[in-house]
Motif scaffolding. Sequence first.
Motif, PDB file in Angstrom:
ATOM      1  N   ALA A 106       0.813  -1.107  -0.053  1.00 14.83           N
ATOM      2  CA  ALA A 106      -0.110   0.025   0.201  1.00 14.83           C
ATOM      3  C   ALA A 106       0.892   1.287  -0.001  1.00 14.83           C
ATOM      4  O   ALA A 106       0.596   2.212  -0.760  1.00 14.83           O
ATOM      5  N   LYS A 107       2.008   1.183   0.917  1.00 19.38           N
ATOM      6  CA  LYS A 107       2.548   2.277   0.928  1.00 19.38           C
ATOM      7  C   LYS A 107       3.312   2.618  -0.434  1.00 19.38           C
ATOM      8  O   LYS A 107       3.645   3.925  -0.865  1.00 19.38           O
ATOM      9  N   ALA A 108       3.867   1.563  -1.011  1.00 14.42           N
ATOM     10  CA  ALA A 108       4.742   1.810  -2.250  1.00 14.42           C
ATOM     11  C   ALA A 108       3.810   2.254  -3.209  1.00 14.42           C
ATOM     12  O   ALA A 108       4.203   3.063  -4.358  1.00 14.42           O
ATOM     13  N   ILE A 109       2.637   1.920  -3.446  1.00 11.22           N
ATOM     14  CA  ILE A 109       1.542   2.219  -4.438  1.00 11.22           C
ATOM     15  C   ILE A 109       1.301   3.506  -4.316  1.00 11.22           C
ATOM     16  O   ILE A 109       1.255   4.476  -5.324  1.00 11.22           O
ATOM     17  N   VAL A 110       0.874   4.017  -3.073  1.00  6.79           N
ATOM     18  CA  VAL A 110       0.761   5.478  -2.842  1.00  6.79           C
ATOM     19  C   VAL A 110       2.039   6.474  -3.054  1.00  6.79           C
ATOM     20  O   VAL A 110       1.934   7.379  -3.661  1.00  6.79           O
ATOM     21  N   HIS A 111       2.996   5.751  -2.793  1.00  8.42           N
ATOM     22  CA  HIS A 111       4.368   6.822  -3.137  1.00  8.42           C
ATOM     23  C   HIS A 111       4.392   6.998  -4.589  1.00  8.42           C
ATOM     24  O   HIS A 111       4.853   8.074  -4.872  1.00  8.42           O
ATOM     25  N   HIS A 112       4.224   5.997  -5.232  1.00  5.09           N
ATOM     26  CA  HIS A 112       4.108   6.070  -6.878  1.00  5.09           C
ATOM     27  C   HIS A 112       3.330   6.984  -7.181  1.00  5.09           C
ATOM     28  O   HIS A 112       3.321   7.911  -8.198  1.00  5.09           O
ATOM     29  N   ALA A 113       2.035   6.931  -6.882  1.00  3.88           N
ATOM     30  CA  ALA A 113       0.963   7.647  -7.050  1.00  3.88           C
ATOM     31  C   ALA A 113       1.110   9.110  -6.831  1.00  3.88           C
ATOM     32  O   ALA A 113       0.969   9.867  -7.673  1.00  3.88           O
ATOM     33  N   ALA A 114       1.594   9.444  -5.464  1.00  4.04           N
ATOM     34  CA  ALA A 114       1.798  10.620  -5.082  1.00  4.04           C
ATOM     35  C   ALA A 114       3.028  11.514  -5.904  1.00  4.04           C
ATOM     36  O   ALA A 114       2.878  12.526  -6.518  1.00  4.04           O
ATOM     37  N   SER A 117       2.348  12.123  -9.452  1.00  5.02           N
ATOM     38  CA  SER A 117       1.508  13.643  -9.504  1.00  5.02           C
ATOM     39  C   SER A 117       2.197  14.842  -9.438  1.00  5.02           C
ATOM     40  O   SER A 117       1.744  15.849  -9.276  1.00  5.02           O
ATOM     41  N   GLY A 118       3.559  14.502  -8.993  1.00  9.70           N
ATOM     42  CA  GLY A 118       4.270  15.760  -8.597  1.00  9.70           C
ATOM     43  C   GLY A 118       4.196  16.234  -7.127  1.00  9.70           C
ATOM     44  O   GLY A 118       4.712  17.572  -6.751  1.00  9.70           O
ATOM     45  N   LEU A 119       3.421  15.462  -6.370  1.00 10.01           N
ATOM     46  CA  LEU A 119       3.410  15.757  -5.083  1.00 10.01           C
ATOM     47  C   LEU A 119       4.493  15.304  -4.254  1.00 10.01           C
ATOM     48  O   LEU A 119       5.315  14.385  -4.417  1.00 10.01           O
ATOM     49  N   PRO A 120       4.689  16.014  -3.150  1.00  3.53           N
ATOM     50  CA  PRO A 120       6.107  15.605  -2.443  1.00  3.53           C
ATOM     51  C   PRO A 120       5.749  14.453  -1.521  1.00  3.53           C
ATOM     52  O   PRO A 120       4.782  14.027  -0.970  1.00  3.53           O
ATOM     53  N   VAL A 121       6.788  13.403  -1.513  1.00  7.74           N
ATOM     54  CA  VAL A 121       7.125  12.305  -0.741  1.00  7.74           C
ATOM     55  C   VAL A 121       8.252  12.103  -0.047  1.00  7.74           C
ATOM     56  O   VAL A 121       9.055  12.650  -0.146  1.00  7.74           O
ATOM     57  N   PRO A 122       8.091  11.589   0.920  1.00  3.15           N
ATOM     58  CA  PRO A 122       9.301  11.324   1.981  1.00  3.15           C
ATOM     59  C   PRO A 122      10.102  10.417   1.294  1.00  3.15           C
ATOM     60  O   PRO A 122       9.705   9.455   0.538  1.00  3.15           O
ATOM     61  N   SER A 136       0.632   9.758   7.847  1.00  2.00           N
ATOM     62  CA  SER A 136       1.341  10.607   8.047  1.00  2.00           C
ATOM     63  C   SER A 136       2.053  11.631   6.623  1.00  2.00           C
ATOM     64  O   SER A 136       2.556  12.451   6.959  1.00  2.00           O
ATOM     65  N   TRP A 137       1.951  10.787   5.594  1.00  2.00           N
ATOM     66  CA  TRP A 137       2.334  11.451   4.413  1.00  2.00           C
ATOM     67  C   TRP A 137       1.434  11.428   2.967  1.00  2.00           C
ATOM     68  O   TRP A 137       1.792  12.133   2.243  1.00  2.00           O
ATOM     69  N   ALA A 138       0.535  10.297   3.040  1.00  2.00           N
ATOM     70  CA  ALA A 138      -0.149   9.971   1.859  1.00  2.00           C
ATOM     71  C   ALA A 138      -1.038  11.156   1.684  1.00  2.00           C
ATOM     72  O   ALA A 138      -1.376  11.949   2.494  1.00  2.00           O
TER      73      ALA A 138
END
Length: 195
Positions: A106-114, A117-122, A136-138
């Motif tokens: 779940a975290k990896a897929i949301v990291h990819h999606a964000a 999309s040009g959104l900041p990710v940790p 806390s970051w998604a």
Amino acid sequence: MSAPAGTLTDLIRTIETSPIVDRDTTAQALAFVRDGVLTGEGPTAAGRVHFSRSLDTGDADWCARILTAAALDHQPVSRAEAEALFQINDAATERMDDGRFDDLFAKAIVHHAASSSGLPVPPRAVALSPETAIESWAPTKAIGVNIEVLEWIAAQMRGKRRHNRLLMSLVATLIGAATTLPLAHSLPGLLDLGM
């Protein structure tokens, strides 16, 4: 995804020792995990009892080891890596990992999606850590989330027997928020994820 090129040992050596790693290399290494889950054999299943179509803590550890190598820390999860994780998820009909893979997935897929999309990710070490709550970051609002990425994720999830509830919840939240945007007309059928 085609059969992995090279040996897992070579890929792991590159991933863990090279100062720069091509994310296609990590996708290839994840393909070894997928093959081990499917067959119960191969380098990721060596030295332990492993049944075909099952995913255990060893498989989850392999995925975490591959995805969180130091050289990748500041690179977002790529589409190829995300596809490999979806394939592992689909291959595993039996889970014996106490939810470790589902959390990482779940975290990896949301990291990819964000990130797509040009959104900041940790950094990956933070985002993919079992100690870090995805909330806390998604992203929790569709503002700035690439609709094509959401469509791709929904297509990957549609019609599957096994669903990752955390990922489904986050995607449904983003899609729900996106339907209030002018781009809502491009999302037909996206909400039918088989929840």
